[in-house]
Design a protein around this motif. Structure first.
Motif, PDB file in Angstrom:
ATOM      1  N   ALA A 267       1.451  51.685  28.949  1.00 18.36           N
ATOM      2  CA  ALA A 267       0.563  52.740  29.419  1.00 18.36           C
ATOM      3  C   ALA A 267       0.469  52.705  30.935  1.00 18.36           C
ATOM      4  O   ALA A 267       0.561  53.747  31.605  1.00 18.36           O
ATOM      5  CB  ALA A 267      -0.825  52.580  28.793  1.00 18.36           C
ATOM      6  N   VAL A 268       0.298  51.523  31.505  1.00 14.73           N
ATOM      7  CA  VAL A 268       0.200  51.384  32.960  1.00 14.73           C
ATOM      8  C   VAL A 268       1.504  51.821  33.622  1.00 14.73           C
ATOM      9  O   VAL A 268       1.499  52.512  34.651  1.00 14.73           O
ATOM     10  CB  VAL A 268      -0.158  49.931  33.327  1.00 14.73           C
ATOM     11  N   GLN A 269       2.635  51.438  33.038  1.00 15.97           N
ATOM     12  CA  GLN A 269       3.930  51.873  33.562  1.00 15.97           C
ATOM     13  C   GLN A 269       4.021  53.401  33.560  1.00 15.97           C
ATOM     14  O   GLN A 269       4.463  54.017  34.549  1.00 15.97           O
ATOM     15  CB  GLN A 269       5.053  51.275  32.699  1.00 15.97           C
ATOM     16  N   SER A 270       3.573  54.028  32.474  1.00 15.46           N
ATOM     17  CA  SER A 270       3.582  55.491  32.380  1.00 15.46           C
ATOM     18  C   SER A 270       2.655  56.106  33.418  1.00 15.46           C
ATOM     19  O   SER A 270       3.007  57.094  34.090  1.00 15.46           O
ATOM     20  CB  SER A 270       3.153  55.927  30.972  1.00 15.46           C
ATOM     21  N   ALA A 271       1.448  55.544  33.562  1.00 14.20           N
ATOM     22  CA  ALA A 271       0.471  56.086  34.505  1.00 14.20           C
ATOM     23  C   ALA A 271       0.987  56.020  35.937  1.00 14.20           C
ATOM     24  O   ALA A 271       0.792  56.956  36.730  1.00 14.20           O
ATOM     25  CB  ALA A 271      -0.850  55.338  34.366  1.00 14.20           C
ATOM     26  N   ARG A 272       1.638  54.919  36.294  1.00 14.01           N
ATOM     27  CA  ARG A 272       2.187  54.792  37.654  1.00 14.01           C
ATOM     28  C   ARG A 272       3.228  55.869  37.928  1.00 14.01           C
ATOM     29  O   ARG A 272       3.232  56.499  38.984  1.00 14.01           O
ATOM     30  CB  ARG A 272       2.798  53.398  37.836  1.00 14.01           C
ATOM     31  N   GLU A 273       4.124  56.070  36.958  1.00 10.57           N
ATOM     32  CA  GLU A 273       5.183  57.057  37.154  1.00 10.57           C
ATOM     33  C   GLU A 273       4.595  58.470  37.195  1.00 10.57           C
ATOM     34  O   GLU A 273       5.033  59.317  37.987  1.00 10.57           O
ATOM     35  CB  GLU A 273       6.227  56.915  36.051  1.00 10.57           C
ATOM     36  N   ASN A 274       3.609  58.736  36.364  1.00  6.86           N
ATOM     37  CA  ASN A 274       2.995  60.063  36.346  1.00  6.86           C
ATOM     38  C   ASN A 274       2.187  60.330  37.610  1.00  6.86           C
ATOM     39  O   ASN A 274       2.189  61.442  38.138  1.00  6.86           O
ATOM     40  CB  ASN A 274       2.110  60.209  35.101  1.00  6.86           C
ATOM     41  N   TRP A 275       1.491  59.311  38.103  1.00  9.40           N
ATOM     42  CA  TRP A 275       0.736  59.469  39.357  1.00  9.40           C
ATOM     43  C   TRP A 275       1.689  59.805  40.506  1.00  9.40           C
ATOM     44  O   TRP A 275       1.432  60.720  41.295  1.00  9.40           O
ATOM     45  CB  TRP A 275      -0.050  58.197  39.667  1.00  9.40           C
ATOM     46  N   ALA A 276       2.785  59.065  40.595  1.00 12.51           N
ATOM     47  CA  ALA A 276       3.744  59.298  41.682  1.00 12.51           C
ATOM     48  C   ALA A 276       4.339  60.702  41.596  1.00 12.51           C
ATOM     49  O   ALA A 276       4.532  61.374  42.620  1.00 12.51           O
ATOM     50  CB  ALA A 276       4.852  58.247  41.632  1.00 12.51           C
ATOM     51  N   ALA A 277       4.599  61.173  40.366  1.00 11.50           N
ATOM     52  CA  ALA A 277       5.184  62.507  40.205  1.00 11.50           C
ATOM     53  C   ALA A 277       4.185  63.591  40.578  1.00 11.50           C
ATOM     54  O   ALA A 277       4.557  64.624  41.154  1.00 11.50           O
ATOM     55  CB  ALA A 277       5.656  62.691  38.768  1.00 11.50           C
ATOM     56  N   ALA A 278       2.902  63.378  40.271  1.00  9.04           N
ATOM     57  CA  ALA A 278       1.893  64.418  40.510  1.00  9.04           C
ATOM     58  C   ALA A 278       1.272  64.348  41.892  1.00  9.04           C
ATOM     59  O   ALA A 278       0.919  65.381  42.472  1.00  9.04           O
ATOM     60  CB  ALA A 278       0.796  64.312  39.449  1.00  9.04           C
ATOM     61  N   LEU A 279       1.131  63.126  42.438  1.00  4.04           N
ATOM     62  CA  LEU A 279       0.342  62.940  43.659  1.00  4.04           C
ATOM     63  C   LEU A 279       1.094  62.208  44.760  1.00  4.04           C
ATOM     64  O   LEU A 279       0.509  61.880  45.796  1.00  4.04           O
ATOM     65  CB  LEU A 279      -0.944  62.184  43.308  1.00  4.04           C
ATOM     66  N   GLY A 280       2.383  61.980  44.545  1.00  7.79           N
ATOM     67  CA  GLY A 280       3.212  61.391  45.586  1.00  7.79           C
ATOM     68  C   GLY A 280       2.719  60.033  46.030  1.00  7.79           C
ATOM     69  O   GLY A 280       2.478  59.152  45.211  1.00  7.79           O
ATOM     70  N   GLU A 281       2.521  59.868  47.321  1.00  7.56           N
ATOM     71  CA  GLU A 281       2.148  58.575  47.884  1.00  7.56           C
ATOM     72  C   GLU A 281       0.637  58.423  48.062  1.00  7.56           C
ATOM     73  O   GLU A 281       0.185  57.481  48.727  1.00  7.56           O
ATOM     74  CB  GLU A 281       2.864  58.373  49.222  1.00  7.56           C
ATOM     75  N   ARG A 282      -0.145  59.332  47.491  1.00  8.19           N
ATOM     76  CA  ARG A 282      -1.603  59.172  47.579  1.00  8.19           C
ATOM     77  C   ARG A 282      -2.004  57.819  46.985  1.00  8.19           C
ATOM     78  O   ARG A 282      -1.610  57.489  45.857  1.00  8.19           O
ATOM     79  CB  ARG A 282      -2.298  60.300  46.824  1.00  8.19           C
ATOM     80  N   PRO A 283      -2.781  57.010  47.712  1.00 10.18           N
ATOM     81  CA  PRO A 283      -3.097  55.664  47.220  1.00 10.18           C
ATOM     82  C   PRO A 283      -3.939  55.699  45.948  1.00 10.18           C
ATOM     83  O   PRO A 283      -4.789  56.573  45.759  1.00 10.18           O
ATOM     84  CB  PRO A 283      -3.899  55.047  48.373  1.00 10.18           C
ATOM     85  N   ALA A 284      -3.685  54.748  45.084  1.00 10.17           N
ATOM     86  CA  ALA A 284      -4.481  54.545  43.869  1.00 10.17           C
ATOM     87  C   ALA A 284      -4.243  53.118  43.402  1.00 10.17           C
ATOM     88  O   ALA A 284      -3.199  52.524  43.681  1.00 10.17           O
ATOM     89  CB  ALA A 284      -4.092  55.535  42.779  1.00 10.17           C
TER      90      ALA A 284
END
Length: 374
Positions: A267-284
């Motif tokens: 799930a965390v692996q998926s969330a990281r990839e989805n965050w990067a695709a949707a929000l680029g380099e925005r920190p999280a």
């Protein structure tokens, strides 16, 4: 505390999270059957052994120091249980190498012992990753309680490993013994993807993500009612899955600082990839964890949560209750916990035991969206 006794060891084992007066054991007859079979077949000190889905470390703790042991699981709670049970039984932590299921085990392995997981997609991905990782003459044995063993598990073993022989049932447990044979390199169907229209997102879902083929109906009920804040907020998506709640909130709240946490490594692996695709380099902050157990007190303004109602095959609200307690501890005074849940679970009454104000934000015939204020 129940003692787990096998030909290899006698151990005191705890589940994770630990509950006072725990009604369930950290081991079962399928673990015992696997270890008895391994002992009868003969385990050599030089053997390299891979354990898959050893929920609370019963197998790893039994075999620690007896050969080269690698344990791979998709559960961060399982990893914590393994570490605690090794320490609690005076065993060397370095005797077992732990590998999250987001990584591929590196063989060659002489033995592969598998606890059949609830999600067969996870089993399929794990079997695919075994290609090229088995030593000559390797033995692959899967185990489960009969009531939790679908026919498809044997079909997957035969498809990706080789011919399968089912054992007789012992104490309502069964083994599936697969004989490896040469096969062409398989193609994995994971991760899967699906699209949202509002907002327009394509979401990646690795094999053990809940509802990986489409947005689950609870989250679908929650998304239109997510709060929006234009000022800076410290927000956690607790039990984030593929990250959709946190990502959608972040898209509508550009100043927010997001933490996404889940106990599933995939799930965390998926969330990281989805965050990067949707929000680029925005920190999280996106991490595997025991919920908000590591979150400093009073460090969050808002927690979003679609809580689970089961741990593997065990159904209950103990995980959700624990997440509500963690959220309350992590929130500032005046902070809010927003959740979605099935109507029949009665979360409104449970939240009222922890929070002063609990409001129903939205409802449909199946789900309610609740806001609890600290």
């Amino acid at each position: 505390m129940p003692i787990f006794t096998t030909p290899f060891a006698s151990l005191e084992l705890l589940r994770q999270p630990h509950q006072p007066n725990e009604p369930l054991q950290a081991f079962d007859a399928a673990d015992e059957y696997l270890l008895n079979h391994l002992h009868e077949q003969g385990l050599r000190a030089e053997d390299s052994l891979l354990l898959l889905n050893d929920s609370f470390g019963a197998l790893a703790c039994s075999l620690a120091g007896r050969c080269q042991v690698t344990s791979s699981s998709d559960s961060h709670l399982g990893f914590i249980a393994l570490e605690n049970n090794l320490a609690g039984n005076g065993l060397d932590r370095d005797a077992v190498r732990f590998l999250p299921s987001s990584e591929t085990p590196q063989g060659p392995f002489d033995w592969v012992l598998i606890r059949v997981p609830k999600t067969l997609a996870l089993l399929e991905e794990q079997l695919i990753r075994l290609h090229g990782q088995l030593a000559p003459g390797a033995r692959v044995v899967a185990a489960a309680m009969v009531k939790h063993l679908p026919r498809a598990a044997g079909d997957l073993l035969e498809q990706y490993i080789g011919p399968v022989q089912a054992s007789l049932a012992v104490k309502k447990a069964r083994l599936l013994l697969a004989t490896p044979e040469a096969k062409a390199a398989p193609h994995s169907p994971y991760p899967t993807r699906y699209r949202l229209d509002k907002p327009a997102l394509e979401l990646i879902n690795h094999a053990n993500v809940f509802c990986r083929d489409g947005l689950d109906i609870g989250t679908r009920a929650f998304l239109p009612h997510l709060p929006r804040h234009l000022d800076a907020r410290r927000v956690a998506d607790l039990g984030c899955g593929n990250g959709v709640l946190g990502i959608v909130y972040a898209l509508g709240s550009p100043q927010a600082q997001l933490t996404l946490v889940d106990e599933s490594y995939m799930a965390v692996q998926s969330a990281r990839e989805n965050w990067a695709a949707a929000l680029g380099e925005r920190p999280a902050t996106i991490r595997a964890g025991d919920g908000l157990a590591e979150q400093p007190a009073g460090s969050l303004d808002l927690v979003l949560c679609n809580p689970p109602f089961h741990q593997q095959q065990v159904v209950g609200d103990f995980l959700a209750w624990r997440m509500f307690q963690q959220a309350r501890a992590a929130l500032v005074t005046g902070g809010e916990l927003w959740i979605v849940g099935n109507r029949h679970l009665g979360y409104h009454a449970k939240l009222a035991r922890l929070f002063r104000g609990v409001e129903q934000v939205a409802a449909n015939p199946k789900f309610v969206v609740l806001k609890a204020s600290k």
